[in-house]
Scaffold this active site. Structure first.
Site, PDB file in Angstrom:
ATOM      1  N   HIS A  72       0.197  11.247 -10.976  1.00 13.93           N
ATOM      2  CA  HIS A  72      -1.150  12.489 -11.035  1.00 13.93           C
ATOM      3  C   HIS A  72      -0.691  13.578 -11.189  1.00 13.93           C
ATOM      4  CE1 HIS A  72      -4.658   9.705 -11.032  1.00 13.93           C
ATOM      5  NE2 HIS A  72      -3.650   9.415 -12.010  1.00 13.93           N
ATOM      6  N   TYR A 202     -12.806  14.811  -6.140  1.00 13.28           N
ATOM      7  CA  TYR A 202     -12.778  14.902  -4.741  1.00 13.28           C
ATOM      8  C   TYR A 202     -14.470  15.796  -4.598  1.00 13.28           C
ATOM      9  CZ  TYR A 202      -8.875  13.242  -3.032  1.00 13.28           C
ATOM     10  OH  TYR A 202      -7.306  12.508  -1.931  1.00 13.28           O
ATOM     11  N   PRO A 295      -8.724   9.833   5.579  1.00 11.57           N
ATOM     12  CA  PRO A 295      -8.334   9.565   4.812  1.00 11.57           C
ATOM     13  C   PRO A 295      -8.154  10.682   3.605  1.00 11.57           C
ATOM     14  CG  PRO A 295      -9.896   8.700   4.666  1.00 11.57           C
ATOM     15  CD  PRO A 295      -9.882   8.866   6.498  1.00 11.57           C
ATOM     16  N   LYS A 299      -2.780  11.113   3.614  1.00 13.22           N
ATOM     17  CA  LYS A 299      -1.581  11.418   4.674  1.00 13.22           C
ATOM     18  C   LYS A 299      -1.437   9.822   5.199  1.00 13.22           C
ATOM     19  CE  LYS A 299      -1.059  15.082   2.536  1.00 13.22           C
ATOM     20  NZ  LYS A 299       0.191  15.398   1.858  1.00 13.22           N
ATOM     21  N   TYR A 386      -0.630  18.712  -0.438  1.00 12.76           N
ATOM     22  CA  TYR A 386      -1.495  17.367  -1.049  1.00 12.76           C
ATOM     23  C   TYR A 386       0.026  16.450  -1.381  1.00 12.76           C
ATOM     24  CZ  TYR A 386      -4.004  13.802  -3.216  1.00 12.76           C
ATOM     25  OH  TYR A 386      -5.250  12.792  -3.514  1.00 12.76           O
TER      26      TYR A 386
HETATM   27  P1  RFL Z   1      -1.043  -0.584   9.120  1.00 14.59           P
HETATM   28  O1  RFL Z   1      -0.648  -0.835   8.409  1.00 14.59           O
HETATM   29  O2  RFL Z   1      -1.422  -0.641   9.840  1.00 14.59           O
HETATM   30  O3  RFL Z   1       0.273  -1.991  10.029  1.00 14.59           O
HETATM   31  C1  RFL Z   1      -0.377  -1.970  11.496  1.00 14.59           C
HETATM   32  C2  RFL Z   1       0.511  -3.838  11.548  1.00 14.59           C
HETATM   33  O4  RFL Z   1       0.329  -3.713  13.119  1.00 14.59           O
HETATM   34  C3  RFL Z   1      -0.242  -5.332  13.130  1.00 14.59           C
HETATM   35  N1  RFL Z   1      -0.104  -5.981  14.512  1.00 14.59           N
HETATM   36  C4  RFL Z   1       0.087  -5.795  14.984  1.00 14.59           C
HETATM   37  N2  RFL Z   1       0.996  -7.115  14.996  1.00 14.59           N
HETATM   38  C5  RFL Z   1       2.079  -7.893  16.352  1.00 14.59           C
HETATM   39  N3  RFL Z   1       0.979  -7.896  17.569  1.00 14.59           N
HETATM   40  C6  RFL Z   1      -0.251  -7.160  17.510  1.00 14.59           C
HETATM   41  N4  RFL Z   1      -0.153  -7.294  18.714  1.00 14.59           N
HETATM   42  C7  RFL Z   1      -0.456  -6.099  16.785  1.00 14.59           C
HETATM   43  N5  RFL Z   1      -0.977  -5.605  16.372  1.00 14.59           N
HETATM   44  C8  RFL Z   1      -1.602  -5.253  15.231  1.00 14.59           C
HETATM   45  C9  RFL Z   1      -1.340  -5.086  12.184  1.00 14.59           C
HETATM   46  O5  RFL Z   1      -2.282  -6.172  11.620  1.00 14.59           O
HETATM   47  C10 RFL Z   1      -0.900  -4.615  11.008  1.00 14.59           C
HETATM   48  O6  RFL Z   1      -0.459  -5.403  10.055  1.00 14.59           O
HETATM   49  O7  RFL Z   1      -0.272   0.593  10.094  1.00 14.59           O
HETATM   50  P2  RFL Z   1       1.048   1.489   9.184  1.00 14.59           P
HETATM   51  O8  RFL Z   1       2.044   0.164   8.782  1.00 14.59           O
HETATM   52  O9  RFL Z   1       1.353   2.895  10.689  1.00 14.59           O
HETATM   53  O10 RFL Z   1       0.642   1.998   8.010  1.00 14.59           O
HETATM   54  C11 RFL Z   1      -0.188   3.018   8.199  1.00 14.59           C
HETATM   55  C12 RFL Z   1      -1.341   3.254   6.477  1.00 14.59           C
HETATM   56  O11 RFL Z   1      -1.413   1.610   6.935  1.00 14.59           O
HETATM   57  C13 RFL Z   1      -2.148   4.277   6.844  1.00 14.59           C
HETATM   58  O12 RFL Z   1      -2.459   5.399   7.394  1.00 14.59           O
HETATM   59  C14 RFL Z   1      -2.908   3.532   5.376  1.00 14.59           C
HETATM   60  O13 RFL Z   1      -4.324   2.830   4.657  1.00 14.59           O
HETATM   61  C15 RFL Z   1      -3.997   5.614   5.351  1.00 14.59           C
HETATM   62  N6  RFL Z   1      -4.862   6.103   4.409  1.00 14.59           N
HETATM   63  C16 RFL Z   1      -4.090   6.118   4.023  1.00 14.59           C
HETATM   64  N7  RFL Z   1      -3.167   6.417   3.404  1.00 14.59           N
HETATM   65  C17 RFL Z   1      -2.349   7.756   2.776  1.00 14.59           C
HETATM   66  O14 RFL Z   1      -0.900   8.005   2.384  1.00 14.59           O
HETATM   67  N8  RFL Z   1      -3.161   7.807   1.326  1.00 14.59           N
HETATM   68  C18 RFL Z   1      -3.919   6.999   1.090  1.00 14.59           C
HETATM   69  O15 RFL Z   1      -4.269   7.564   0.348  1.00 14.59           O
HETATM   70  C19 RFL Z   1      -5.106   6.876   1.804  1.00 14.59           C
HETATM   71  N9  RFL Z   1      -6.227   6.025   1.996  1.00 14.59           N
HETATM   72  C20 RFL Z   1      -6.148   5.038   3.939  1.00 14.59           C
HETATM   73  C21 RFL Z   1      -6.274   5.652   3.380  1.00 14.59           C
HETATM   74  C22 RFL Z   1      -6.590   4.410   5.424  1.00 14.59           C
HETATM   75  C23 RFL Z   1      -7.953   3.298   4.775  1.00 14.59           C
HETATM   76  N10 RFL Z   1      -8.500   2.332   6.061  1.00 14.59           N
HETATM   77  C24 RFL Z   1      -9.197   1.805   5.631  1.00 14.59           C
HETATM   78  C25 RFL Z   1      -7.674   3.171   6.812  1.00 14.59           C
HETATM   79  C26 RFL Z   1      -7.970   4.847   2.257  1.00 14.59           C
HETATM   80  C27 RFL Z   1      -8.712   3.943   3.541  1.00 14.59           C
HETATM   81  C28 RFL Z   1      -9.769   3.788   3.779  1.00 14.59           C
HETATM   82  C1  PHB Z   2      -7.486   5.838  -2.739  1.00 10.62           C
HETATM   83  O1  PHB Z   2      -6.905   5.220  -3.625  1.00 10.62           O
HETATM   84  O2  PHB Z   2      -7.534   4.558  -2.069  1.00 10.62           O
HETATM   85  C2  PHB Z   2      -7.134   6.782  -1.720  1.00 10.62           C
HETATM   86  C3  PHB Z   2      -7.179   7.842  -2.078  1.00 10.62           C
HETATM   87  C4  PHB Z   2      -7.428   9.163  -2.048  1.00 10.62           C
HETATM   88  C5  PHB Z   2      -7.473   8.797  -0.544  1.00 10.62           C
HETATM   89  C6  PHB Z   2      -8.038   8.299  -0.176  1.00 10.62           C
HETATM   90  C7  PHB Z   2      -7.509   7.166  -0.234  1.00 10.62           C
HETATM   91  O3  PHB Z   2      -7.703  10.311  -0.227  1.00 10.62           O
END
Ligand code: RFL
Ligand code: PHB
Length: 400
Positions: A72, A202, A295, A299, A386
């Site tokens: 994109h 957005y 989110p 990032k 971004y």
């Molecule tokens: P995670 O993915 O939370 O993984 C941590 C893992 O540790 C496990 N765990 C344990 N394992 C063993 N013993 C324990 N005591 C434990 N406690 C926990 C968990 O089960 C899990 O499997 O962290 P990590 O690897 O640091 O990754 C971070 C990302 O997952 C997170 O920052 C992103 O998903 C955030 N995020 C977004 N980031 C982006 O860069 N671009 C995006 O578009 C974006 N959109 C989002 C998002 C996060 C969202 N939510 C649901 C929080 C959109 C959403 C809706």
């Molecule tokens: C997503 O596709 O889940 C998504 C995209 C952009 C954002 C957050 C989440 O800023």
């Protein structure tokens, strides 16, 4: 058991670190509390920065990403009934982002680790870390079959997300925590319908923020700003679609939001959180274990990947007796973390409706949005952040 690096958490940070270490000939044991199926299905991020894509490519992990990821070159900002394009390519000298779901990144990483004979213990319980200030820290856990293990390590990586056990293992008086909550949450849906847009929208609306993202040619991902304590039962599918229609509406344009069956839905709270330093003795925190961003800037996943890109060479050097990179790890990462924390806060506060905000606040928000879409300097700042600023550090690639 004995390994060089014990890794807590099989999210993107833990799995990618395990792979980057393997490329350097360093073995690791990954311990994960959830099942493999759960880790592979958890709906989360969708946007990868340029640098994250390059890192995955250099690490040999981009086969499916290169085939199925969608490049994109911008986003749309919508407010006051108008939709404006922010052209990242034109503003940043060709930089882009790639839409590729975190679930797919995690699936590919798990498959790669297991195919390479990597140790990943899913369904583990009672994970503990200890002897963190010695040069032989330990990782303890109970495996899926109920057997208790103690793993002697050279270093431990806490990649266990915001609710994990590693950050709390650091004495609280050694940590500086900065955090902010927001008076709203995101309700996210995955829908079985082709996206109604070529690039992410957005949208700022008087009812609240909305985001139109996607997961491929036939699957849409949409988000709505909702009250943080609102139960999901208050949001039947029809109400979600009505509200999305309202917030994305562009009267007189002929544009329409396509609707389809809802495959998944969930509510995510929003917070900014930074815990420093990201190291205690031989324990190194990476990803959501150390920091959380709302989110809106896309990032979180990118920060998690950037952390482990710094951590892998630092651990490699540490294990060879050179602690300089390990000593610099926290400061190196926090520089990027704070840039992303600011950008995510800025995008969030610019685009969401703050409950109870006065007319002054609302006008200031609109003025900011008008400035971003009318000033090349302001639009460039958004585009640069971004797509990923600062660029991943030199030496972020896998092996030397
Ligand atoms: P995670 O993915 O939370 O993984 C941590 C893992 O540790 C496990 N765990 C344990 N394992 C063993 N013993 C324990 N005591 C434990 N406690 C926990 C968990 O089960 C899990 O499997 O962290 P990590 O690897 O640091 O990754 C971070 C990302 O997952 C997170 O920052 C992103 O998903 C955030 N995020 C977004 N980031 C982006 O860069 N671009 C995006 O578009 C974006 N959109 C989002 C998002 C996060 C969202 N939510 C649901 C929080 C959109 C959403 C809706
Ligand atoms: C997503 O596709 O889940 C998504 C995209 C952009 C954002 C957050 C989440 O800023």
């Amino acid at each position: 058991m004995r390994t060089q690096v014990g890794i807590v958490g099989a999210g993107p940070a833990g799995l990618l670190l395990s792979h980057l270490l393997a490329l350097r000939g360093i073995d690791s044991v990954v311990v994960e509390v959830r099942s493999r199926a759960y880790c592979e299905a958890r709906q989360r991020a969708g946007v990868l920065e340029d640098g994250s894509v390059r890192l995955l490519r250099e690490a040999g992990l981009a086969g499916r990403l290169d085939r199925q990821g969608l490049e994109h070159g911008g986003i749309y900002l919508q407010f006051a009934g108008e939709r404006h394009h922010i052209d990242f390519r034109a503003l940043t000298g060709g930089r882009t982002v790639t839409v590729f779901a975190q679930t797919e990144v995690v699936r590919d990483l798990i498959a790669q680790r297991l195919a390479a004979g990597g140790a990943v213990h899913f369904d583990a319980s009672d994970t503990e870390v200890g002897h963190l200030t010695s040069d032989r820290p330990v990782l303890r856990f109970t495996d899926a079959a109920g057997a208790r293990h103690e793993v002697a390590c050279d270093a431990i990586a806490g990649c266990d997300g915001f609710h994990g056990i590693c950050r709390p293992a650091i004495p609280a008086d050694l940590l500086t925590v900065r955090q902010r909550g927001y008076p709203y949450a995101w309700l996210g849906i995955l829908a079985d319908v082709p996206p109604s847009t070529d690039e992410l929208i957005y949208a700022h609306h008087r009812n609240g923020f909305a985001l139109h993202s996607l997961r491929g040619p036939t699957i849409s991902r949409l988000y709505l700003q909702v009250d943080p304590d609102e139960p999901i039962e208050n949001w039947p599918d029809d109400r979600i679609w009505d509200e999305l229609q309202c917030r994305f509406e562009l009267p007189g344009s002929g544009w329409a939001l396509k609707q389809g069956p809802v495959l998944d839905k969930g509510i995510t709270p929003m917070r900014s959180f930074v815990s420093a330093p990201m190291r205690y003795g031989r324990l190194f925190l990476a990803g959501d274990a150390a920091h959380i961003v709302p989110p809106t800037g896309a990032k979180g996943l990118n920060l998690a990947m950037a952390d482990v890109a710094v951590l892998a060479p630092a651990l490699d050097a540490l294990l060879r007796g050179d602690s300089r990179l390990a000593d610099a790890y926290s400061a190196t990462c926090l520089n990027r973390v704070w840039r992303s924390t600011h950008f995510s806060w800025w995008m969030t506060t610019m685009l969401h409706r703050t409950p109870g905000a006065d007319d002054m606040a609302a006008e200031l928000q609109l003025s900011q949005l008008r400035y971003v879409v009318s000033s090349r300097a302001a639009a460039t700042s958004l585009a640069e952040n971004y797509t990923g600023y600062p660029a991943l550090p030199a030496g972020a690639g896998p092996a030397r």
